[in-house]
Design a protein around this motif. Structure first.
Motif, PDB file in Angstrom:
ATOM      1  N   TYR A  25      40.892  -7.802  20.844  1.00  0.00           N
ATOM      2  CA  TYR A  25      42.252  -7.333  21.082  1.00  0.00           C
ATOM      3  C   TYR A  25      43.261  -8.445  21.287  1.00  0.00           C
ATOM      4  N   GLU A  28      45.127 -14.221  16.840  1.00  0.00           N
ATOM      5  CA  GLU A  28      46.269 -14.599  16.007  1.00  0.00           C
ATOM      6  C   GLU A  28      45.725 -15.322  14.780  1.00  0.00           C
ATOM      7  N   TRP A  48      50.096 -13.138  12.077  1.00  0.00           N
ATOM      8  CA  TRP A  48      49.731 -11.893  12.760  1.00  0.00           C
ATOM      9  C   TRP A  48      49.287 -12.244  14.162  1.00  0.00           C
ATOM     10  N   GLN A  49      49.886 -11.599  15.148  1.00  0.00           N
ATOM     11  CA  GLN A  49      49.478 -11.740  16.544  1.00  0.00           C
ATOM     12  C   GLN A  49      49.074 -10.358  17.046  1.00  0.00           C
ATOM     13  N   GLN A  50      47.867 -10.246  17.545  1.00  0.00           N
ATOM     14  CA  GLN A  50      47.384  -8.983  18.100  1.00  0.00           C
ATOM     15  C   GLN A  50      47.206  -9.173  19.594  1.00  0.00           C
ATOM     16  N   GLN A  54      49.291  -3.894  20.508  1.00  0.00           N
ATOM     17  CA  GLN A  54      50.509  -4.322  19.836  1.00  0.00           C
ATOM     18  C   GLN A  54      50.222  -5.406  18.799  1.00  0.00           C
ATOM     19  N   ALA A  55      50.693  -5.168  17.585  1.00  0.00           N
ATOM     20  CA  ALA A  55      50.622  -6.169  16.520  1.00  0.00           C
ATOM     21  C   ALA A  55      52.033  -6.673  16.245  1.00  0.00           C
ATOM     22  N   VAL A  57      53.799  -8.951  13.418  1.00  0.00           N
ATOM     23  CA  VAL A  57      53.536  -9.483  12.091  1.00  0.00           C
ATOM     24  C   VAL A  57      54.817 -10.087  11.538  1.00  0.00           C
ATOM     25  N   ARG A 110      44.570  -3.891  11.209  1.00  0.00           N
ATOM     26  CA  ARG A 110      44.234  -4.729  12.353  1.00  0.00           C
ATOM     27  C   ARG A 110      42.723  -4.854  12.514  1.00  0.00           C
TER      28      ARG A 110
END
Length: 185
Positions: A25, A28, A48-50, A54-55, A57, A110
């Motif tokens: 979870y 990046e 992309w940051q997860q 929440q993503a 992009v 994701r």
């Protein structure tokens, strides 16, 4: 005489590996994406940051010719265009469809990016000898996986994947993975 470094990743059964990948979870990556839909297409830089559900992009086209910032959670889709206009809900979905040329499966993407199926729907999988996905079929999408890299000597993560649906082809090449947490950390 010194030996060449050995990969320290253990062979983990797919069911166990899948559970661990679906639980990632906080990650990046940076890379590139190329999208073709029939005769139309484009490519862009991709970040992309997860973080939990929440993503974030970021898509950036060459020479600054277009960009988009996408924020997606289970309940919200927000798109900020290259002109600085921020759209939410249906307007954001329409803008993203216009920008990409298709309805992006962001919620599933994701999971697909880390080499796992979306736990919310059934899937068909093909694995290699190291219990990594080579192909995933889910919700009408086909995902073919290329090379993998060992990240933190704890997880095999994809370096390339090709996602297809009807005439759409989405190719993602990942240059740099950052994992901020893994099961057991």
């Amino acid at each position: 005489m010194s030996k060449a470094p050995q990969n320290t990743l253990e062979l983990v059964p797919w069911a166990e590996r899948l559970t661990a990948l679906q639980a990632l979870y906080h990650f990046e990556f940076q890379g590139r994406v190329a999208i073709t839909n029939g005769s139309d297409g484009f490519s862009a830089g991709l970040r992309w940051q997860q973080n939990d559900d929440q993503a974030l992009v970021d898509l950036s086209a060459p020479l600054g010719f277009g960009a988009a910032h996408i924020q997606q959670t289970d309940n919200i889709l927000r798109v900020t265009t290259s002109k600085g206009v921020t759209l939410e809900s249906d307007a954001a979905t329409d803008e993203l469809r216009s920008l990409l040329g298709f309805d992006a499966p962001l919620r599933s993407l994701r999971y697909w990016i880390v080499g796992a199926s979306d736990p919310q729907s059934p899937s068909g999988v093909s694995l290699d000898s190291l219990q990594r996905l080579t192909r995933l079929d889910q919700d009408g999408w086909r995902i073919d996986y290329g090379d993998y890299t060992a990240v933190k000597n704890r997880a095999w993560l994809p370096l390339s994947l090709t996602i297809t649906h009807e005439t759409l082809k989405l190719r993602i090449v990942i240059h740099d993975w950052q994992l901020y947490s893994l099961l057991g950390d």
